[in-house]
Design a protein around this motif. Structure first.
Motif, PDB file in Angstrom:
ATOM      1  N   ASP A  53       0.031  -0.474   1.439  1.00 57.78           N
ATOM      2  CA  ASP A  53       1.377  -1.000   1.230  1.00 57.78           C
ATOM      3  C   ASP A  53       1.239  -2.244   0.344  1.00 57.78           C
ATOM      4  N   GLU A  54       2.336  -2.931   0.088  1.00 58.63           N
ATOM      5  CA  GLU A  54       2.281  -4.071  -0.841  1.00 58.63           C
ATOM      6  C   GLU A  54       1.294  -5.143  -0.377  1.00 58.63           C
ATOM      7  N   ARG A  55       1.327  -5.467   0.906  1.00 60.29           N
ATOM      8  CA  ARG A  55       0.469  -6.545   1.382  1.00 60.29           C
ATOM      9  C   ARG A  55      -1.003  -6.150   1.368  1.00 60.29           C
ATOM     10  N   SER A  56      -1.312  -4.912   1.736  1.00 61.95           N
ATOM     11  CA  SER A  56      -2.721  -4.532   1.833  1.00 61.95           C
ATOM     12  C   SER A  56      -3.372  -4.399   0.457  1.00 61.95           C
ATOM     13  N   THR A  86       3.277  -8.250  -7.016  1.00 60.08           N
ATOM     14  CA  THR A  86       3.870  -6.925  -7.124  1.00 60.08           C
ATOM     15  C   THR A  86       5.148  -7.046  -7.957  1.00 60.08           C
ATOM     16  N   LEU A  87       5.390  -6.024  -8.778  1.00 61.98           N
ATOM     17  CA  LEU A  87       6.475  -6.063  -9.754  1.00 61.98           C
ATOM     18  C   LEU A  87       7.327  -4.805  -9.651  1.00 61.98           C
ATOM     19  N   PRO A  88       8.579  -4.873 -10.072  1.00 59.62           N
ATOM     20  CA  PRO A  88       9.412  -3.668 -10.108  1.00 59.62           C
ATOM     21  C   PRO A  88       8.971  -2.740 -11.230  1.00 59.62           C
ATOM     22  N   ALA A  89       9.302  -1.463 -11.095  1.00 59.30           N
ATOM     23  CA  ALA A  89       8.988  -0.488 -12.133  1.00 59.30           C
ATOM     24  C   ALA A  89       9.572  -0.934 -13.463  1.00 59.30           C
ATOM     25  N   GLY A  90       8.788  -0.794 -14.518  1.00 59.15           N
ATOM     26  CA  GLY A  90       9.245  -1.157 -15.853  1.00 59.15           C
ATOM     27  C   GLY A  90       8.950  -2.583 -16.245  1.00 59.15           C
ATOM     28  N   SER A  91       8.516  -3.405 -15.286  1.00 61.13           N
ATOM     29  CA  SER A  91       8.234  -4.807 -15.553  1.00 61.13           C
ATOM     30  C   SER A  91       6.722  -5.029 -15.639  1.00 61.13           C
ATOM     31  N   ILE A  93       3.909   1.476  -5.881  1.00 59.25           N
ATOM     32  CA  ILE A  93       3.855   0.021  -5.892  1.00 59.25           C
ATOM     33  C   ILE A  93       3.158  -0.368  -7.195  1.00 59.25           C
ATOM     34  N   TYR A  94       3.666  -1.379  -7.884  1.00 58.89           N
ATOM     35  CA  TYR A  94       3.036  -1.883  -9.101  1.00 58.89           C
ATOM     36  C   TYR A  94       2.531  -3.300  -8.844  1.00 58.89           C
ATOM     37  N   LEU A  95       1.251  -3.519  -9.107  1.00 58.07           N
ATOM     38  CA  LEU A  95       0.626  -4.815  -8.863  1.00 58.07           C
ATOM     39  C   LEU A  95      -0.095  -5.263 -10.112  1.00 58.07           C
TER      40      LEU A  95
END
Length: 216
Positions: A167-170, A185-190, A209-211
């Motif tokens: 997940d985002e935190r792990s 973590t960023l939104p899609a497209g960013s 998830i995008y990191l």
């Protein structure tokens, strides 16, 4: 000129980037007769033979990025990897991130896209279907049986399904523990990539998830 790597690109290499994959098909792309022979004996299916031809046309290179990314220390500006790290066990994932950190320049950028574990968990909590939940996780649960299956498993380097989920935190913890800074973590497209070119910044957006993080 910026050196930008797409690692684990599969069938979606990025034009203008250096694309790597560790599949058997890519390794055989430079040896069509051997690929043909494996196909003749049923050890390489039609899909892998087609992918080998595709990799040859698109100049996809083979690398085991958990052991060595074939670039010098501090020589790379950006490393991108989409839906690859979940196919690694924990030791391999740490090895991959260590290699990313090694090849990136100071200030260089790592971008990962990973499937979000929260999505199948929410579905399971809503409908209670354990079998569907495990299918969605796509873990490598089935062992090969028989000589042919075991040989194909060996040739391909093991199962191609998931070995860990995030997940985002792990995923942020894992990347930070590998020595990266400014983990976001960023939104899609960013993205913080200055010139992403043809890179798909919303690849598999319905499940990802995008990191991004920087090398100190």
């Amino acid at each position: 000129m910026a050196v930008r790597l797409n690692i684990g690109c599969g069938q979606t290499p990025t034009e203008g980037w250096i694309n790597y994959d560790n599949s058997l098909a890519v390794r055989l792309a430079g040896a069509p007769p051997f690929a043909w022979a494996l196909g003749l004996f049923g050890l390489l299916d039609a899909g892998n033979r087609e992918f080998a031809a595709f990799a040859r046309r698109r100049n996809i290179r083979w690398a085991d990025a958990t052991r060595r990314i074939p670039h010098a220390d501090g020589a790379v500006d950006v490393v991108y990897s989409s839906h690859m790290i979940e196919h690694l066990d924990r030791r391999q994932a740490r090895g991959f991130l260590a290699e990313c950190r090694r090849v990136l320049k100071s200030g260089g950028l790592l971008r990962l896209a990973v499937p979000d574990l929260c999505l199948p968990v929410r579905e399971y909590l809503a409908d209670g279907n354990a079998d569907l939940f495990l299918e969605q996780l796509q873990f490598d649960l089935d062992r090969p049986h028989g000589f042919g299956e075991r040989l194909r498993h060996f040739l391909s380097g093991g199962g191609r399904n998931h070995h860990w989920m995030y997940d985002e935190r792990s995923i942020a913890r894992l990347v930070a523990a590998a020595g990266f800074d400014d983990v976001r973590t960023l939104p899609a497209g960013s993205s913080r990539i200055a010139d992403a070119g043809d890179l798909d910044l919303a690849e598999r957006s319905e499940e990802s998830i995008y990191l991004e993080a920087t090398r100190p």
